[in-house]
Scaffold this motif. Structure first.
Motif, PDB file in Angstrom:
ATOM      1  N   HIS A  49       8.221   0.028  -7.230  1.00 35.68           N
ATOM      2  CA  HIS A  49       8.247  -0.654  -5.935  1.00 35.68           C
ATOM      3  C   HIS A  49       8.308   0.385  -4.811  1.00 35.68           C
ATOM      4  O   HIS A  49       8.932   1.440  -4.979  1.00 35.68           O
ATOM      5  CB  HIS A  49       9.477  -1.569  -5.870  1.00 35.68           C
ATOM      6  CG  HIS A  49       9.485  -2.504  -4.715  1.00 35.68           C
ATOM      7  ND1 HIS A  49      10.055  -2.179  -3.497  1.00 35.68           N
ATOM      8  CD2 HIS A  49       8.966  -3.753  -4.575  1.00 35.68           C
ATOM      9  CE1 HIS A  49       9.909  -3.191  -2.666  1.00 35.68           C
ATOM     10  NE2 HIS A  49       9.254  -4.165  -3.293  1.00 35.68           N
TER      11      HIS A  49
ATOM     12  N   LYS B 234      17.476  -1.992 -11.326  1.00 35.43           N
ATOM     13  CA  LYS B 234      18.139  -0.873 -10.657  1.00 35.43           C
ATOM     14  C   LYS B 234      19.592  -0.762 -11.116  1.00 35.43           C
ATOM     15  O   LYS B 234      20.539  -0.969 -10.335  1.00 35.43           O
ATOM     16  CB  LYS B 234      18.078  -1.042  -9.137  1.00 35.43           C
ATOM     17  CG  LYS B 234      16.669  -1.201  -8.576  1.00 35.43           C
ATOM     18  CD  LYS B 234      15.828   0.061  -8.712  1.00 35.43           C
ATOM     19  CE  LYS B 234      16.225   1.103  -7.714  1.00 35.43           C
ATOM     20  NZ  LYS B 234      15.291   2.275  -7.768  1.00 35.43           N
TER      21      LYS B 234
ATOM     22  N   PRO C 262      16.388  -5.090  -1.723  1.00 36.72           N
ATOM     23  CA  PRO C 262      15.172  -4.575  -1.090  1.00 36.72           C
ATOM     24  C   PRO C 262      13.922  -4.713  -1.940  1.00 36.72           C
ATOM     25  O   PRO C 262      12.812  -4.482  -1.457  1.00 36.72           O
ATOM     26  CB  PRO C 262      15.508  -3.099  -0.844  1.00 36.72           C
ATOM     27  CG  PRO C 262      16.533  -2.775  -1.873  1.00 36.72           C
ATOM     28  CD  PRO C 262      17.332  -4.022  -2.069  1.00 36.72           C
ATOM     29  N   GLY C 263      14.099  -5.067  -3.201  1.00 37.31           N
ATOM     30  CA  GLY C 263      12.962  -5.228  -4.103  1.00 37.31           C
ATOM     31  C   GLY C 263      13.376  -6.043  -5.310  1.00 37.31           C
ATOM     32  O   GLY C 263      14.510  -6.552  -5.384  1.00 37.31           O
TER      33      GLY C 263
ATOM     34  N   ALA D  57      11.093   5.027  -1.325  1.00 34.23           N
ATOM     35  CA  ALA D  57      11.904   5.225  -0.117  1.00 34.23           C
ATOM     36  C   ALA D  57      13.205   5.928  -0.504  1.00 34.23           C
ATOM     37  O   ALA D  57      13.675   6.841   0.213  1.00 34.23           O
ATOM     38  CB  ALA D  57      12.190   3.888   0.561  1.00 34.23           C
ATOM     39  N   GLU D  58      13.781   5.536  -1.641  1.00 37.49           N
ATOM     40  CA  GLU D  58      14.983   6.219  -2.147  1.00 37.49           C
ATOM     41  C   GLU D  58      14.674   7.675  -2.486  1.00 37.49           C
ATOM     42  O   GLU D  58      15.460   8.573  -2.187  1.00 37.49           O
ATOM     43  CB  GLU D  58      15.512   5.490  -3.384  1.00 37.49           C
ATOM     44  CG  GLU D  58      16.025   4.082  -3.121  1.00 37.49           C
ATOM     45  CD  GLU D  58      16.388   3.337  -4.399  1.00 37.49           C
ATOM     46  OE1 GLU D  58      16.993   2.259  -4.287  1.00 37.49           O
ATOM     47  OE2 GLU D  58      16.063   3.840  -5.505  1.00 37.49           O
TER      48      GLU D  58
ATOM     49  N   TRP E  85       6.766   6.505  -0.373  1.00 38.16           N
ATOM     50  CA  TRP E  85       5.617   5.720  -0.837  1.00 38.16           C
ATOM     51  C   TRP E  85       4.314   6.208  -0.217  1.00 38.16           C
ATOM     52  O   TRP E  85       3.279   6.266  -0.902  1.00 38.16           O
ATOM     53  CB  TRP E  85       5.833   4.245  -0.541  1.00 38.16           C
ATOM     54  CG  TRP E  85       4.690   3.371  -0.984  1.00 38.16           C
ATOM     55  CD1 TRP E  85       3.868   2.645  -0.199  1.00 38.16           C
ATOM     56  CD2 TRP E  85       4.253   3.147  -2.338  1.00 38.16           C
ATOM     57  NE1 TRP E  85       2.933   1.975  -0.966  1.00 38.16           N
ATOM     58  CE2 TRP E  85       3.154   2.269  -2.277  1.00 38.16           C
ATOM     59  CE3 TRP E  85       4.687   3.602  -3.581  1.00 38.16           C
ATOM     60  CZ2 TRP E  85       2.474   1.838  -3.411  1.00 38.16           C
ATOM     61  CZ3 TRP E  85       4.006   3.185  -4.718  1.00 38.16           C
ATOM     62  CH2 TRP E  85       2.915   2.306  -4.638  1.00 38.16           C
TER      63      TRP E  85
ATOM     64  N   ASN F 102      10.158   0.559  -2.374  1.00 37.72           N
ATOM     65  CA  ASN F 102      11.538   0.925  -2.071  1.00 37.72           C
ATOM     66  C   ASN F 102      12.073   2.013  -2.993  1.00 37.72           C
ATOM     67  O   ASN F 102      12.930   2.803  -2.597  1.00 37.72           O
ATOM     68  CB  ASN F 102      12.445  -0.299  -2.150  1.00 37.72           C
ATOM     69  CG  ASN F 102      13.879   0.032  -1.757  1.00 37.72           C
ATOM     70  OD1 ASN F 102      14.157   0.358  -0.615  1.00 37.72           O
ATOM     71  ND2 ASN F 102      14.788  -0.011  -2.738  1.00 37.72           N
ATOM     72  N   ASP F 103      11.565   2.064  -4.247  1.00 40.07           N
ATOM     73  CA  ASP F 103      11.973   3.148  -5.147  1.00 40.07           C
ATOM     74  C   ASP F 103      11.678   4.494  -4.501  1.00 40.07           C
ATOM     75  O   ASP F 103      12.493   5.426  -4.540  1.00 40.07           O
ATOM     76  CB  ASP F 103      11.223   3.066  -6.477  1.00 40.07           C
ATOM     77  CG  ASP F 103      11.514   1.797  -7.252  1.00 40.07           C
ATOM     78  OD1 ASP F 103      12.645   1.288  -7.153  1.00 40.07           O
ATOM     79  OD2 ASP F 103      10.605   1.316  -7.943  1.00 40.07           O
TER      80      ASP F 103
ATOM     81  N   THR G 112      11.768   0.883 -10.399  1.00 40.73           N
ATOM     82  CA  THR G 112      11.693  -0.520 -10.786  1.00 40.73           C
ATOM     83  C   THR G 112      10.582  -0.666 -11.817  1.00 40.73           C
ATOM     84  O   THR G 112       9.406  -0.517 -11.499  1.00 40.73           O
ATOM     85  CB  THR G 112      11.381  -1.396  -9.558  1.00 40.73           C
ATOM     86  OG1 THR G 112      12.444  -1.246  -8.613  1.00 40.73           O
ATOM     87  CG2 THR G 112      11.240  -2.862  -9.942  1.00 40.73           C
TER      88      THR G 112
ATOM     89  N   ARG H 169      13.348 -11.317  -7.871  1.00 42.46           N
ATOM     90  CA  ARG H 169      14.426 -10.880  -6.991  1.00 42.46           C
ATOM     91  C   ARG H 169      15.472 -11.993  -6.983  1.00 42.46           C
ATOM     92  O   ARG H 169      15.285 -13.026  -6.349  1.00 42.46           O
ATOM     93  CB  ARG H 169      13.874 -10.635  -5.586  1.00 42.46           C
ATOM     94  CG  ARG H 169      14.878  -9.963  -4.651  1.00 42.46           C
ATOM     95  CD  ARG H 169      14.356  -9.882  -3.215  1.00 42.46           C
ATOM     96  NE  ARG H 169      12.969  -9.514  -3.105  1.00 42.46           N
ATOM     97  CZ  ARG H 169      12.476  -8.586  -2.280  1.00 42.46           C
ATOM     98  NH1 ARG H 169      13.310  -7.930  -1.490  1.00 42.46           N
ATOM     99  NH2 ARG H 169      11.197  -8.335  -2.207  1.00 42.46           N
TER     100      ARG H 169
END
Length: 538
Positions: free
Chosen positions: A99, A390, A350-351, A104-105, A115, A101-102, A514, A344
């Motif tokens: 995802h 997660k 966030p994902g 983004a981390e 991303w 967001n992964d 994810t 979700r």
């Protein structure tokens, strides 16, 4: 001593991609060392052959964890590829980018890994054979197959049931939206496994500037002061050395890369000194922050035929085998987990926070230490399972001996947080909700395990502790980050405090992605080649 520009340790998912990209211009020489052997065997190349190699020591490290207190002191079995292609040669082939967001981390921990930076890498990697989509790549080295027209009828029943339970079908979870029930895309082409070795190394093997050595077990990294200058390895009973003019790059995966660092004097000083290893660099996070996806499932007895009836009887095996040999089609050309998806459960997440699995076949998992053939059950059955996307529990690994041939200690520390325990309970409740939908209720005779009498959260939690299983997504044991106090490598994958040494594999993931980890691992190999070639230009 052999001389190369780059010495790459491990020809797995990341190492195969890295070796191919570093040598495709012809400008640089590279030595690729793989502890295992050739991947050119029938059971590796046939997609469903992973059931056969699940316990095969000729292609599999066959690791076993230490007893885990959170799983009633049971050990977990961790197969890992010991063969060209690494775990991409023995896995279930499910292709999941992850995802946004992964990443983004990841980007927050290590600039350049967000991303926007990794999406183009996924795009150039892929050769997607499904419906055209601008987010999907075509013409890349890595085949990704759309299986939705080939799945078992029961998988379609699962998708219908999920929709009845409020989970819409997603035609492409690797495109703009990840959420929904889906048929899993797999890394195959023409009914043959598309491992990283087949995708990247087979086309590159005749290059004069790439030397691929198998049965070459690297025992330690060689240093001049704090600069890595080569490696020592054992092959055919002899100890050999190889020198790297530019860099040594570890691609051994989440277990073998931190193990080799510790054996070479880079790691927690107390661990190294306990085994009489001189500390070259105190790096307390080598082997720490171990993450993995933990799953659980429910067994159902069915009223309609499942793949058990096709693959259990000897005549059925022969028919499926003949069909595969003649046409490269049928159940042997697919994965066991034909369906699944991502949901979700927490609207504030966030994902997606739960991954789903559906298999139109059932089989009994044997206790650790038993080496059975993975054989379907003799009755009509299927499996529906899940894993939290997660998890927040972390474990660790460390060498148990200075002997490089000894497996390290593996401490997964599953279910150590309240969040993880709560998500596992929610997963069982969701599976049962989907099973109650008309499309599946009409084909279910009974719930075999945990069983209809297991209803309270305490009972379900006890079942999970007894029957939970790894999804084989170990990662983050040499994680990437700016701060050497909490990470092992920097954003360019260079080992903190050491020159000429990088790590490029799933061990560098700052956080667990994810979904399945093979696609992100190959992406790391591709991205590492960009960084290394940029640095080589100065």
């Amino acid at each position: 001593m052999q001389q190369f520009d780059y010495v790459i340790v491990g020809a797995g998912s990341a190492g195969s991609a890295l070796a191919s990209r570093l040598t495709e211009s012809g400008k640089y020489t590279a030595l690729l060392l793989e502890a295992g052997g050739s991947d050119r065997t029938f059971w590796v190349q046939m997609p469903l052959g992973y059931g056969k190699v699940f316990h095969d020591p000729s292609v599999n490290w066959r690791y076993t964890t230490e007893p885990d207190p959170n799983l009633d002191n049971q050990r977990s079995y961790w197969p890992r590829g010991k063969v060209l292609g690494g775990s991409s040669s023995i896995n279930a082939m499910v292709w999941v980018r992850g995802h946004p967001n992964d990443y983004a981390e990841w980007g927050a921990a290590a600039p350049g890994w967000g991303w926007d930076e990794v999406a183009p890498v996924f795009h150039r990697m892929e050769d997607w054979d499904g419906p055209a989509n601008p987010t999907r790549g075509t013409g890349g080295p890595q085949a990704v197959h759309d299986v939705k027209d080939e799945v078992h009828p029961l998988t379609r029943s699962y998708l219908e049931a999920a929709e009845q339970a409020g989970i819409a079908t997603n035609p492409d979870y690797n495109a703009a939206n990840m959420e929904g029930a889906a048929c899993y895309q797999i890394s195959s082409r023409g009914g043959i496994r598309a491992s990283a070795a087949r995708s990247y190394l087979w086309p590159a093997k005749k290059r004069r500037n790439l030397d691929i050595q198998t049965r070459a077990h690297v025992t330690r990294i060689l240093f001049d002061g704090t600069r890595a200058v080569g490696v020592e390895y054992r092959q055919n009973g002899q100890t050999r050395t190889a020198h790297a003019h530019a860099e040594v790059i570890l691609c051994g995966g989440a277990i073998n890369s931190p193990q080799l660092l510790q054996l070479s004097g880079i790691g927690p000083s107390a661990v190294l000194q306990n085994h009489g290893i001189e500390v070259l660099s105190e790096s307390p996070n080598v082997g720490r922050n171990l993450q993995d996806h933990l799953g659980s499932d429910i067994y159902y007895r069915a009223t309609v035929p499942t793949l058990n009836q096709e693959l259990r009887p000897m005549l059925g095996k022969l028919r499926a085998g003949l069909r595969y040999i003649l046409t490269r089609k049928g159940p042997l050309s697919l994965s066991l987990n034909q369906g699944g998806g991502f949901v979700r459960l927490d609207p504030e997440a966030p994902g997606p926070d739960l991954q789903l699995y559906f298999s139109p076949v059932s089989y009994t998992r044997a206790p650790v230490g038993v080496r059975p053939l993975m054989n379907p059950d003799p009755f009509r059955g299927f499996l529906m399972g899940f894993s939290p996307c997660k998890p927040t529990s972390t474990g660790y690994l460390q060498i148990r001996s200075p002997d490089p041939m000894a497996a390290p200690e593996l401490h997964p520390n599953y279910l150590d947080t309240e969040y993880d325990r709560a998500m596992m309970l929610k997963g069982i409740h969701l599976m049962r909700r989907i099973a109650r939908s008309p499309a599946l209720q009409s084909v279910i005779e009974s719930e075999m395990t945990p069983g209809a009498d297991i209803t309270s959260d305490d009972q379900i939690a006890a079942y999970i502790r007894q029957k939970a299983w790894t999804v084989f997504h170990q990662c983050s044991t040499c994680r990437m980050g700016r701060d050497a106090g909490v990470s092992v490598v920097d954003a360019r994958l260079r080992v903190h405090g050491i020159q000429g040494l990088r790590v490029a594999d799933a061990s560098i993931f700052p956080t667990i992605p994810t979904g399945n980890t093979n696609a992100p691992a190959i992406m790391v190999g591709e991205r590492a080649s960009d960084l290394i070639l940029q640095d080589a230009k100065g």
